[in-house]
Design an enzyme around this catalytic site. Sequence first.
Site, short mmCIF file in Angstrom:
data_model
loop_
_atom_site.label_atom_id
_atom_site.label_comp_id
_atom_site.label_asym_id
_atom_site.label_seq_id
_atom_site.Cartn_x
_atom_site.Cartn_y
_atom_site.Cartn_z
N LYS A 75 0.84 -1.21 0.00
CA LYS A 75 0.00 0.00 0.00
C LYS A 75 0.87 1.26 0.00
CE LYS A 75 -4.11 -2.14 2.07
NZ LYS A 75 -4.23 -3.35 2.76
N TYR A 197 -6.18 -5.33 -6.98
CA TYR A 197 -5.85 -5.22 -5.55
C TYR A 197 -5.33 -6.54 -4.98
CZ TYR A 197 -6.44 -4.63 -0.53
OH TYR A 197 -6.21 -4.61 0.83
N TYR A 248 -1.73 -0.67 11.46
CA TYR A 248 -3.09 -1.00 11.89
C TYR A 248 -3.50 -0.13 13.06
CZ TYR A 248 -1.97 -4.87 8.82
OH TYR A 248 -1.57 -5.60 7.73
N VAL A 266 -0.09 -8.39 6.93
CA VAL A 266 -0.46 -9.60 7.67
C VAL A 266 0.43 -10.80 7.33
CG1 VAL A 266 -2.86 -8.98 8.15
CG2 VAL A 266 -2.29 -10.19 6.04
#
Length: 312
Positions: A75, A197, A248, A266
């Site tokens: 990202k 994505y 996060y 993750v």
Amino acid sequence: MVIMTMTSSRAFLPVLERIAEETGRTPGRGRPADYIPALAACDPRSFGMAVAELDGTVYGVGDWRQPFSTQSITKVFTLALDLAREGDELWEHVGREPSGNPFNSLVQLEYEQGIPRNPFINAGALVVTDRLQTRTGDAAGELLAFLRAESGNASLGFDQGVAASESQHGDRNAALAHFMASYGNIDNEIPVLLDQYFRQCSVAASCADLALATTFLARHGIRADGTRLLTRSQAKQVNAVMLTCGTYDAAGEFAYRVGLPGKSGVGGGIIAVVPGRCALSVWSPGLDERGNSVAGVAALDRFTTLTGLSVF
Ligand code: GLU
């Protein structure tokens, strides 16, 4: 593979060796993500850490050359690639405040009219990928080309199995995309966007690759070939959003412990930036309850403590 230069200072190698040794003695390192099988299968004892210096010298310890699933770390790169193209207009479509909600949450979107809080929660990343797709016609391809160029690793690629698995378990991301489309904040067809994505999230790269690919942020926007991707001010903006939103719902704790702009995924990877000095990448698949790598955060905490380097 990137070849280490003879002028390399490798200044931080003793620190990395000490951190690897300490990590090896620390039991209990969290649990790998289990929402897709490819991530659940990772060995939580894996650990790698790499430093890339401004001249492209890269070195590391442990499993620093082993590819892993980069997931949300990508990202950062799509944000930089889109910001470089469209500049401040992007910020009319995605905010830059911490969300205080889980990374895949839907609730905030309704009362904020389809404008996601920041580019690092899933909704925000979908908007960024959508806008990059509109501008390039192949957002994931653009990302891959950038990562290959910066890392010098032409074999870096998508993990088709991970992408397929993400797609099979992608109902929540599909819901986010449709919901934002209902507010007019998505340009592309939803299946096209989701395919881009999920491939973006599936990129497999090592700590060496990621540290090198992140170095443009330590160089205030300058790429490995000396060309400028971001203005100095934009590089500051990306680093600032990493610091406040990159880990996060634990960005405050990460800033407190590590004191550097960082972005986790993750898959258990984390990238971090020491502006003007170096970029770091660490990987260990065991996650804490917020989704950050337990050994990864601890290693970065030790790095800034032992070196005295942080943005504070
Ligand atoms: N592919 C994951 C998702 O969109 C990314 C998760 C992450 O690394 O935060 O759910």
